[in-house]
Design a protein around this motif. Structure first.
Motif, PDB file in Angstrom:
ATOM      1  N   GLY A 180       0.717  -1.047  -0.034  1.00 52.45           N
ATOM      2  CA  GLY A 180       0.198   0.082   0.041  1.00 52.45           C
ATOM      3  C   GLY A 180       0.862   1.245   0.134  1.00 52.45           C
ATOM      4  O   GLY A 180       2.081   1.334   0.289  1.00 52.45           O
ATOM      5  N   GLU A 182       2.677   4.385   1.003  1.00 45.02           N
ATOM      6  CA  GLU A 182       3.249   4.938   2.526  1.00 45.02           C
ATOM      7  C   GLU A 182       3.156   6.471   2.824  1.00 45.02           C
ATOM      8  O   GLU A 182       3.403   7.310   1.545  1.00 45.02           O
ATOM      9  CB  GLU A 182       4.722   4.598   2.431  1.00 45.02           C
ATOM     10  N   VAL A 227      -5.309  12.059   1.531  1.00 46.47           N
ATOM     11  CA  VAL A 227      -5.433  11.529   2.748  1.00 46.47           C
ATOM     12  C   VAL A 227      -6.473  12.269   3.418  1.00 46.47           C
ATOM     13  O   VAL A 227      -6.133  13.311   3.676  1.00 46.47           O
ATOM     14  CB  VAL A 227      -4.249  11.007   3.262  1.00 46.47           C
ATOM     15  N   LEU A 231      -7.590  10.223   9.277  1.00 48.82           N
ATOM     16  CA  LEU A 231      -6.418   9.344   9.379  1.00 48.82           C
ATOM     17  C   LEU A 231      -5.626   9.803  10.572  1.00 48.82           C
ATOM     18  O   LEU A 231      -5.011   9.053  11.385  1.00 48.82           O
ATOM     19  CB  LEU A 231      -5.741   9.291   8.072  1.00 48.82           C
ATOM     20  N   LEU A 262       3.625   5.131   7.851  1.00 46.35           N
ATOM     21  CA  LEU A 262       2.495   4.299   7.721  1.00 46.35           C
ATOM     22  C   LEU A 262       2.466   3.578   6.546  1.00 46.35           C
ATOM     23  O   LEU A 262       2.861   4.336   5.472  1.00 46.35           O
ATOM     24  CB  LEU A 262       1.426   5.228   8.231  1.00 46.35           C
ATOM     25  N   CYS A 263       1.994   2.491   6.426  1.00 46.15           N
ATOM     26  CA  CYS A 263       1.489   1.779   5.083  1.00 46.15           C
ATOM     27  C   CYS A 263       0.085   1.833   5.238  1.00 46.15           C
ATOM     28  O   CYS A 263      -0.487   1.039   6.144  1.00 46.15           O
ATOM     29  CB  CYS A 263       2.235   0.317   5.026  1.00 46.15           C
ATOM     30  N   LEU A 264      -0.739   2.458   4.144  1.00 46.38           N
ATOM     31  CA  LEU A 264      -1.975   2.496   4.066  1.00 46.38           C
ATOM     32  C   LEU A 264      -2.680   1.212   3.433  1.00 46.38           C
ATOM     33  O   LEU A 264      -2.978   0.989   2.008  1.00 46.38           O
ATOM     34  CB  LEU A 264      -2.752   3.752   3.299  1.00 46.38           C
ATOM     35  N   THR A 265      -2.738   0.000   4.161  1.00 44.75           N
ATOM     36  CA  THR A 265      -3.076  -1.252   3.808  1.00 44.75           C
ATOM     37  C   THR A 265      -4.684  -1.515   3.558  1.00 44.75           C
ATOM     38  O   THR A 265      -5.376  -0.409   4.064  1.00 44.75           O
ATOM     39  CB  THR A 265      -2.506  -2.431   4.542  1.00 44.75           C
ATOM     40  N   ARG A 266      -5.228  -2.385   2.827  1.00 47.17           N
ATOM     41  CA  ARG A 266      -6.548  -2.668   2.663  1.00 47.17           C
ATOM     42  C   ARG A 266      -7.251  -2.981   3.809  1.00 47.17           C
ATOM     43  O   ARG A 266      -8.517  -2.673   4.253  1.00 47.17           O
ATOM     44  CB  ARG A 266      -6.539  -3.982   1.588  1.00 47.17           C
ATOM     45  N   GLY A 268      -6.316  -1.248   6.601  1.00 41.00           N
ATOM     46  CA  GLY A 268      -6.442   0.114   7.465  1.00 41.00           C
ATOM     47  C   GLY A 268      -4.701   0.249   7.677  1.00 41.00           C
ATOM     48  O   GLY A 268      -3.938  -0.228   7.126  1.00 41.00           O
ATOM     49  N   PRO A 269      -4.522   1.217   8.220  1.00 35.54           N
ATOM     50  CA  PRO A 269      -2.939   2.056   8.417  1.00 35.54           C
ATOM     51  C   PRO A 269      -2.228   0.927   9.375  1.00 35.54           C
ATOM     52  O   PRO A 269      -2.981   0.701  10.193  1.00 35.54           O
ATOM     53  CB  PRO A 269      -3.269   3.326   9.233  1.00 35.54           C
ATOM     54  N   ARG A 270      -1.235   0.710   9.113  1.00 35.16           N
ATOM     55  CA  ARG A 270      -0.320  -0.255   9.605  1.00 35.16           C
ATOM     56  C   ARG A 270       1.099   0.546   9.852  1.00 35.16           C
ATOM     57  O   ARG A 270       1.594   1.215   9.085  1.00 35.16           O
ATOM     58  CB  ARG A 270       0.105  -1.569   8.893  1.00 35.16           C
TER      59      ARG A 270
END
Length: 412
Positions: A180, A182, A227, A231, A262-266, A268-270
């Motif tokens: 995702g 960053e 974004v 967030l 942050l990585c915006l994955t499917r 949610g943020p990780r």
């Protein structure tokens, strides 16, 4: 207010530039600084990781505030030494700086605080690394446990490359790959109150199109407009405040600048990682956009009074910085090469020095950050690349896609 900036790179030049433009600041010194910072004030030729020498320089400068730029200086305990000398210091203590100093420590804190992040294993043997790579599969993510100047991470589909990197590091953290875009969130905190800055995005890989090996950063832009504001509030609630509480509970309260990658994955943020200082080159685009007095912001964070600061004010602009690096960067950067065309506003020195006869040369690695503002991101990008076009450096390495408004994917 008299302020001493510790460090010698583009981040520190950006800090010194912002402070020099602050009406509340009467003098800016740097330890050790660089040729660009030398135009702003007194330079102290000390190692930024020599805590006692930095504290002595701050005392000699009669500093009211010290800002520590590099992570290595924070891990070396510079903040502890400056505070022991009775001077306010913006930056975490040695104990709190372990959030960046050790990936294993950071992952343990995240787990205890319930922070959403990639699954991982801390490994010290080849057998452990092999098992972790088997568990998570490709793309393989292997991170040096200790500081590596932004270049301790390998993300690869080649298992042999992952194993080789791990073998050369000692302790590593092997993680699952996060897919995702960053983004970078920076939060100023006094340990209790947390004030978020604008979101920024940096470009870690050396090549245009996000190709090639990871670097310390080839450019950045701010603010991020794709974004939503929710967030940031969500990350403060689920990441920042739980981590501050956890660190305080460990007897290592965190005050200073907390970087949340942050990585915006499917899902949610990780959180990819924490850093304990301004990012480089994100600082180069965030600081020029800040309308609020930077000296007041940093001093209140350093003295536990951040709750008394008025809400941050920002210029309604966009900022882009483009890094010009030395030939051969990042694998074998050339040093000592003449560099010209970097006089005037917008040029932040990242890796330069003056020879005995007064010539400006590179020190290897990233050399100059070309930074510009504009009413729109495209205007800022055009202006930054115009600055970059005037730089003369043999074999210069530079990306051509900094500031393009499409999110980058992948993981650092």
């Amino acid at each position: 207010m008299r302020v001493l900036v510790v460090g010698s790179g583009g981040r520190e030049h950006a800090l010194a530039t912002a402070l020099a433009a602050d009406p509340s600041v009467t003098a800016v010194g740097s330890a050790p600084g660089n040729p660009g910072m030398g135009r702003l004030g007194e330079l102290f030729p000390v190692s930024p990781t020599d805590a006692d020498a930095v504290a002595d320089a701050a005392t000699a400068f009669r500093a009211d505030l010290v800002l520590v730029g590099p992570e290595a200086a924070l891990v070396a305990g510079v903040t502890d030494a400056v505070q022991a000398a009775g001077i306010a210091c913006f930056g975490p203590t040695r104990a709190a700086a372990e959030l960046e100093g050790s990936k294993t420590f950071s992952k343990n804190v995240m787990a205890a605080a319930g922070v959403p992040t990639a699954r991982s294993h801390s490994c010290t043997t080849q057998e452990q690394v092999t098992a972790a790579l088997d568990e998570f599969g490709a793309p393989y993510v292997v991170k040096n446990d200790s500081l590596a100047a932004g270049k301790g991470v390998v993300v690869t589909d080649d298992r042999s490359v992952a194993l080789e990197h791990a073998a050369g590091c000692g302790r590593v953290v092997v993680e699952e790959f996060l897919d995702g875009p960053e983004i970078s969130l920076f939060v100023v905190t006094d340990g209790t109150t947390a004030v978020p800055l604008r979101l920024a995005q940096d470009y870690k890989r050396v090549g245009t199109g996000d190709t090639g090996p990871n670097t310390g950063g080839m450019g950045a832009y701010a603010p991020i407009t794709w974004v939503g504001d929710d967030l940031v509030s969500g990350v403060l609630q689920t990441v920042v405040h739980p981590v501050l509480k956890e660190m305080a509970g460990r007897g290592a309260p965190f005050a200073g600048l907390l970087y949340v990658g942050l990585c915006l994955t499917r899902q949610g943020p990780r959180v990819i990682e924490f850093n304990v200082r301004f990012g480089d080159p994100e600082a180069q685009v965030l600081l020029p956009l800040l309308r609020t007095s930077p000296a007041a912001l940093f001093h209140r964070a350093a003295t536990g009074t951040l709750d008394q600061l008025e809400p941050l004010s920002w210029h309604d602009k966009a900022a882009v910085t483009v890094v010009v690096a030395s030939k051969g960067y990042p694998e074998q950067p050339s040093a000592g090469d003449p560099i010209t065309g970097v006089d005037g506003p917008g040029y932040l020195h990242a890796g330069t020095r003056l020879t005995d006869d007064g010539r400006l040369v590179t020190t290897g690695g990233r050399a100059i950050c070309c930074t510009a503002l504009g009413d729109t991101l495209n205007e800022a990008r055009t202006a930054a690349y115009e600055l970059a076009s005037r730089v003369t450096l043999d074999g210069a390495v530079m990306r051509t896609d900094i500031g393009l408004p499409s999110p980058l994917t992948g993981q650092r």
